[in-house]
Design a protein around this motif. Sequence first.
Motif, short mmCIF file in Angstrom:
data_model
loop_
_atom_site.label_atom_id
_atom_site.label_comp_id
_atom_site.label_asym_id
_atom_site.label_seq_id
_atom_site.Cartn_x
_atom_site.Cartn_y
_atom_site.Cartn_z
N PHE A 1 -12.69 8.11 7.62
CA PHE A 1 -13.69 7.05 7.75
C PHE A 1 -13.96 6.70 9.20
O PHE A 1 -15.11 6.52 9.62
CB PHE A 1 -13.22 5.81 7.00
CG PHE A 1 -13.79 5.69 5.61
CD1 PHE A 1 -15.01 5.10 5.38
CD2 PHE A 1 -13.09 6.19 4.52
CE1 PHE A 1 -15.54 4.99 4.11
CE2 PHE A 1 -13.61 6.10 3.24
CZ PHE A 1 -14.84 5.50 3.03
N LEU A 2 -12.89 6.58 9.98
CA LEU A 2 -13.03 6.14 11.36
C LEU A 2 -13.50 7.24 12.28
O LEU A 2 -13.96 6.96 13.39
CB LEU A 2 -11.69 5.58 11.86
CG LEU A 2 -11.17 4.34 11.11
CD1 LEU A 2 -9.81 3.93 11.64
CD2 LEU A 2 -12.16 3.20 11.21
N ALA A 3 -13.40 8.50 11.84
CA ALA A 3 -13.81 9.61 12.70
C ALA A 3 -15.31 9.58 12.96
O ALA A 3 -15.77 9.95 14.04
CB ALA A 3 -13.41 10.94 12.06
N ASN A 4 -16.09 9.12 11.98
CA ASN A 4 -17.55 9.05 12.14
C ASN A 4 -18.03 7.75 11.50
O ASN A 4 -18.51 7.75 10.36
CB ASN A 4 -18.22 10.27 11.49
CG ASN A 4 -19.66 10.44 11.95
OD1 ASN A 4 -20.27 9.51 12.48
ND2 ASN A 4 -20.19 11.63 11.77
N PRO A 5 -17.90 6.63 12.21
CA PRO A 5 -18.20 5.33 11.59
C PRO A 5 -19.66 5.18 11.17
O PRO A 5 -19.95 4.55 10.15
CB PRO A 5 -17.84 4.32 12.69
CG PRO A 5 -17.86 5.10 13.97
CD PRO A 5 -17.46 6.49 13.61
N LEU A 6 -20.61 5.75 11.93
CA LEU A 6 -22.01 5.61 11.57
C LEU A 6 -22.31 6.30 10.24
O LEU A 6 -22.97 5.75 9.36
CB LEU A 6 -22.90 6.18 12.68
CG LEU A 6 -24.42 6.09 12.43
CD1 LEU A 6 -24.84 4.65 12.23
CD2 LEU A 6 -25.18 6.75 13.58
N LEU B 1 -23.88 2.30 2.49
CA LEU B 1 -25.16 1.68 2.15
C LEU B 1 -25.83 2.41 0.99
O LEU B 1 -26.43 1.78 0.11
CB LEU B 1 -26.08 1.68 3.37
CG LEU B 1 -25.68 0.75 4.51
CD1 LEU B 1 -26.64 0.90 5.69
CD2 LEU B 1 -25.65 -0.70 4.04
N VAL B 2 -25.72 3.75 0.98
CA VAL B 2 -26.28 4.53 -0.13
C VAL B 2 -25.60 4.14 -1.44
O VAL B 2 -26.26 3.89 -2.46
CB VAL B 2 -26.13 6.03 0.14
CG1 VAL B 2 -26.49 6.84 -1.11
CG2 VAL B 2 -27.02 6.46 1.30
#
Length: 301
Positions: free
Chosen positions: A19-24, A31-32
């Motif tokens: 999760f933290l590797a690519n927060p965006l 959101l999806v």
Amino acid sequence: MKHWFRLHRLALASTLRLFLANPLASLLNLLVVGIAVALPLGLYTVVANLQQLAGRLPTEPQASVFLTPSANAADLARVQALVKADSHVLAVRHISRDTALKELEQSSGMSELLAGLGSNPLPDTLSLTLREGDTAGLEALATRLKADAAVDQVQLDSDWARRLASIIQVGREASNTVAALFGAGLLLVTVNLIRMQILTRRDEIEVSKLIGATDPFIRRPFLYFALLQGLLGGLVGLAVVALSLDRLNGPIAQLAKLYGEHFALKLPEPVALAVALAIVLLLSLLGAALSVRRHLRALDT
């Protein structure tokens, strides 16, 4: 048992790193999932609130018979005798012109304006409670009443309530259909997301298998990832629905006040919310399990 807990702790730590590797990207995925949860849950909430409102309405068919302004006591007695003699009428209540005017003054708050009219413009009214079932008989009764010269109008007051019940039934079926469609969409989104995660870590998985890692060990972080995504995405969906209801309740309260009512949209019961969240977790877990199983088999071949 300690070793089992240690393996799950390591899997959860690996999930958090994903999760933290690519927060965006993680935020967009949440959101999806949140939108996929919010749309059917919001529709279900609206239908449930309308059903609650409909439950406060009278269920037995009713009718109002409005006499002409020129009707006298003899005309009133004749019409009363006509409706009382009909087998479809269970009860009759006479609302006199003066009583109707007082009720209108109290409910509308326009006593000064109504006092300036001079004469009472409201007619005598008979409120009828009807027997369920025989639609043709009720229509025949309405026809006989309309034929009387002293009767100005006959109105079936329960028609709109039955229409509302039909609309609620349609809304319930629509919410079930939307929930099924978005549930399938959530399953496919999870399958695709886990597939991307596996392809990204393909080399790591192959090396792990070479040094003896078992399929459950490799599968566990991806299952935790799907569960965590489903949980956070479900909470996002609940938050979206709650905020939407809060924005809608202001105009709805003003509208209800105009009709002398108090009504506000409410979230479903905690049990229903828990069931919805459990379904989201189950679909996420199922999608992850299918995706991991397929790709692990592909790696073994």
